[in-house]
Design a protein around this motif. Structure first.
Motif, PDB file in Angstrom:
ATOM      1  N   ILE A 129       0.841  -1.204   0.000  1.00 35.45           N
ATOM      2  CA  ILE A 129       0.000   0.000   0.000  1.00 35.45           C
ATOM      3  C   ILE A 129       0.874   1.252   0.000  1.00 35.45           C
ATOM      4  CG2 ILE A 129      -1.540   1.380   1.469  1.00 35.45           C
ATOM      5  CD1 ILE A 129      -2.903  -1.312   2.232  1.00 35.45           C
ATOM      6  N   LEU A 130       1.890   1.279   0.857  1.00 30.62           N
ATOM      7  CA  LEU A 130       2.748   2.464   0.939  1.00 30.62           C
ATOM      8  C   LEU A 130       3.546   2.678  -0.342  1.00 30.62           C
ATOM      9  CD1 LEU A 130       3.942   2.358   4.651  1.00 30.62           C
ATOM     10  CD2 LEU A 130       2.136   3.766   3.629  1.00 30.62           C
ATOM     11  N   LYS A 131       3.925   1.609  -0.983  1.00 35.66           N
ATOM     12  CA  LYS A 131       4.653   1.738  -2.251  1.00 35.66           C
ATOM     13  C   LYS A 131       3.757   2.364  -3.320  1.00 35.66           C
ATOM     14  CE  LYS A 131       7.557  -0.719  -5.483  1.00 35.66           C
ATOM     15  NZ  LYS A 131       8.356  -1.890  -5.729  1.00 35.66           N
ATOM     16  N   VAL A 132       2.533   1.865  -3.445  1.00 27.00           N
ATOM     17  CA  VAL A 132       1.595   2.417  -4.421  1.00 27.00           C
ATOM     18  C   VAL A 132       1.252   3.861  -4.067  1.00 27.00           C
ATOM     19  CG1 VAL A 132      -0.783   2.229  -5.285  1.00 27.00           C
ATOM     20  CG2 VAL A 132       0.623   0.178  -5.064  1.00 27.00           C
ATOM     21  N   LEU A 133       0.987   4.099  -2.798  1.00 26.25           N
ATOM     22  CA  LEU A 133       0.621   5.436  -2.326  1.00 26.25           C
ATOM     23  C   LEU A 133       1.714   6.461  -2.616  1.00 26.25           C
ATOM     24  CD1 LEU A 133      -1.615   6.883  -0.576  1.00 26.25           C
ATOM     25  CD2 LEU A 133      -0.118   6.462   1.366  1.00 26.25           C
ATOM     26  N   THR A 134       2.939   6.121  -2.275  1.00 27.89           N
ATOM     27  CA  THR A 134       4.030   7.076  -2.499  1.00 27.89           C
ATOM     28  C   THR A 134       4.360   7.221  -3.977  1.00 27.89           C
ATOM     29  OG1 THR A 134       5.665   5.353  -2.002  1.00 27.89           O
ATOM     30  CG2 THR A 134       5.064   6.847  -0.212  1.00 27.89           C
ATOM     31  N   THR A 135       4.264   6.153  -4.731  1.00 28.73           N
ATOM     32  CA  THR A 135       4.476   6.261  -6.178  1.00 28.73           C
ATOM     33  C   THR A 135       3.467   7.230  -6.771  1.00 28.73           C
ATOM     34  OG1 THR A 135       5.384   4.035  -6.352  1.00 28.73           O
ATOM     35  CG2 THR A 135       4.498   5.005  -8.378  1.00 28.73           C
ATOM     36  N   PHE A 136       2.216   7.086  -6.364  1.00 24.61           N
ATOM     37  CA  PHE A 136       1.164   7.963  -6.869  1.00 24.61           C
ATOM     38  C   PHE A 136       1.404   9.412  -6.475  1.00 24.61           C
ATOM     39  CE2 PHE A 136      -3.008  10.058  -6.381  1.00 24.61           C
ATOM     40  CZ  PHE A 136      -3.460   9.967  -7.676  1.00 24.61           C
ATOM     41  N   TRP A 137       1.568   9.680  -5.176  1.00 24.22           N
ATOM     42  CA  TRP A 137       1.657  11.061  -4.691  1.00 24.22           C
ATOM     43  C   TRP A 137       3.000  11.723  -4.966  1.00 24.22           C
ATOM     44  CZ3 TRP A 137      -2.439  13.762  -4.097  1.00 24.22           C
ATOM     45  CH2 TRP A 137      -3.631  13.158  -3.690  1.00 24.22           C
ATOM     46  N   LEU A 138       4.077  10.947  -5.076  1.00 23.77           N
ATOM     47  CA  LEU A 138       5.390  11.560  -5.281  1.00 23.77           C
ATOM     48  C   LEU A 138       5.851  11.537  -6.733  1.00 23.77           C
ATOM     49  CD1 LEU A 138       7.364  10.198  -2.187  1.00 23.77           C
ATOM     50  CD2 LEU A 138       5.975  12.267  -2.369  1.00 23.77           C
ATOM     51  N   ASN A 139       5.335  10.604  -7.542  1.00 25.02           N
ATOM     52  CA  ASN A 139       5.860  10.449  -8.900  1.00 25.02           C
ATOM     53  C   ASN A 139       4.842  10.674 -10.019  1.00 25.02           C
ATOM     54  OD1 ASN A 139       8.377   9.714  -7.817  1.00 25.02           O
ATOM     55  ND2 ASN A 139       7.733   7.590  -7.653  1.00 25.02           N
ATOM     56  N   ILE A 140       3.570  10.523  -9.714  1.00 24.63           N
ATOM     57  CA  ILE A 140       2.573  10.606 -10.787  1.00 24.63           C
ATOM     58  C   ILE A 140       1.794  11.921 -10.751  1.00 24.63           C
ATOM     59  CG2 ILE A 140       0.455   9.554 -11.694  1.00 24.63           C
ATOM     60  CD1 ILE A 140       1.595   6.829 -10.754  1.00 24.63           C
ATOM     61  N   VAL A 141       1.299  12.277  -9.586  1.00 25.21           N
ATOM     62  CA  VAL A 141       0.462  13.458  -9.436  1.00 25.21           C
ATOM     63  C   VAL A 141       1.315  14.726  -9.496  1.00 25.21           C
ATOM     64  CG1 VAL A 141      -1.047  14.678  -7.795  1.00 25.21           C
ATOM     65  CG2 VAL A 141      -1.202  12.211  -8.032  1.00 25.21           C
ATOM     66  N   THR A 142       0.763  15.758 -10.088  1.00 23.13           N
ATOM     67  CA  THR A 142       1.411  17.072 -10.043  1.00 23.13           C
ATOM     68  C   THR A 142       0.797  17.840  -8.889  1.00 23.13           C
ATOM     69  OG1 THR A 142       1.739  17.079 -12.427  1.00 23.13           O
ATOM     70  CG2 THR A 142       1.841  19.212 -11.302  1.00 23.13           C
TER      71      THR A 142
END
Length: 146
Positions: A129-142
């Protein structure tokens, strides 16, 4: 200049903080992680007050993981305070809690939470969950500039 993103984690349970820290270590996420133990500390961190007055060390987080049931000021109060403050309202806040109560889910989204995650029962699930969450918020979303 790209600076390392900061994640602020608010959880009063020492065991849960240890598990989250271990899960982040497994994720090899490139970010700075700070932990606080209650809602009062969350707000002091965000305002750079008291023990958090070093603005170079305690930078504005790009993501807050917030437990609901904490002493002094609970997560619901903190969420309301963050999302009603123009300085912080754009900061993503994801609830990470044991509460499965529909009332809590509805209240948190109503107050502006960007996500609501019930703490999983296994370490592997938490790490995923934390891997997906951080990938989303730190690498995908502007996100807005910090």
């Amino acid at each position: 200049m790209n600076k390392i993103p900061t994640i602020l984690i608010a959880d009063d349970d020492e065991d849960d903080r240890f598990l989250v820290k271990s899960a982040f270590d497994d994720c090899t996420v490139s970010c700075s992680i700070h932990y606080v133990e209650n809602g009062v500390e969350v707000m002091k961190y965000l305002e750079n007050e008291g023990a958090f007055d070093n603005t170079l060390k305690y930078t504005k987080p790009c993501l807050i993981l917030l437990d609901l049931n904490m002493p002094k000021k609970d997560g619901r109060e903190v969420l309301k305070e963050i999302k009603s403050n123009p300085k912080f309202k754009a900061t993503p806040v994801v609830i990470l809690t044991t509460s499965k109560a529909v009332e809590d889910v509805n209240l948190c989204y109503g107050l502006g939470a960007n996500g609501y995650i019930v703490k999983p029962s296994s370490f592997t699930e938490l790490a995923n969950i934390l891997k997906v969450l951080t990938t989303f918020w730190l690498n995908i979303v502007t996100l807005p500039p910090v």
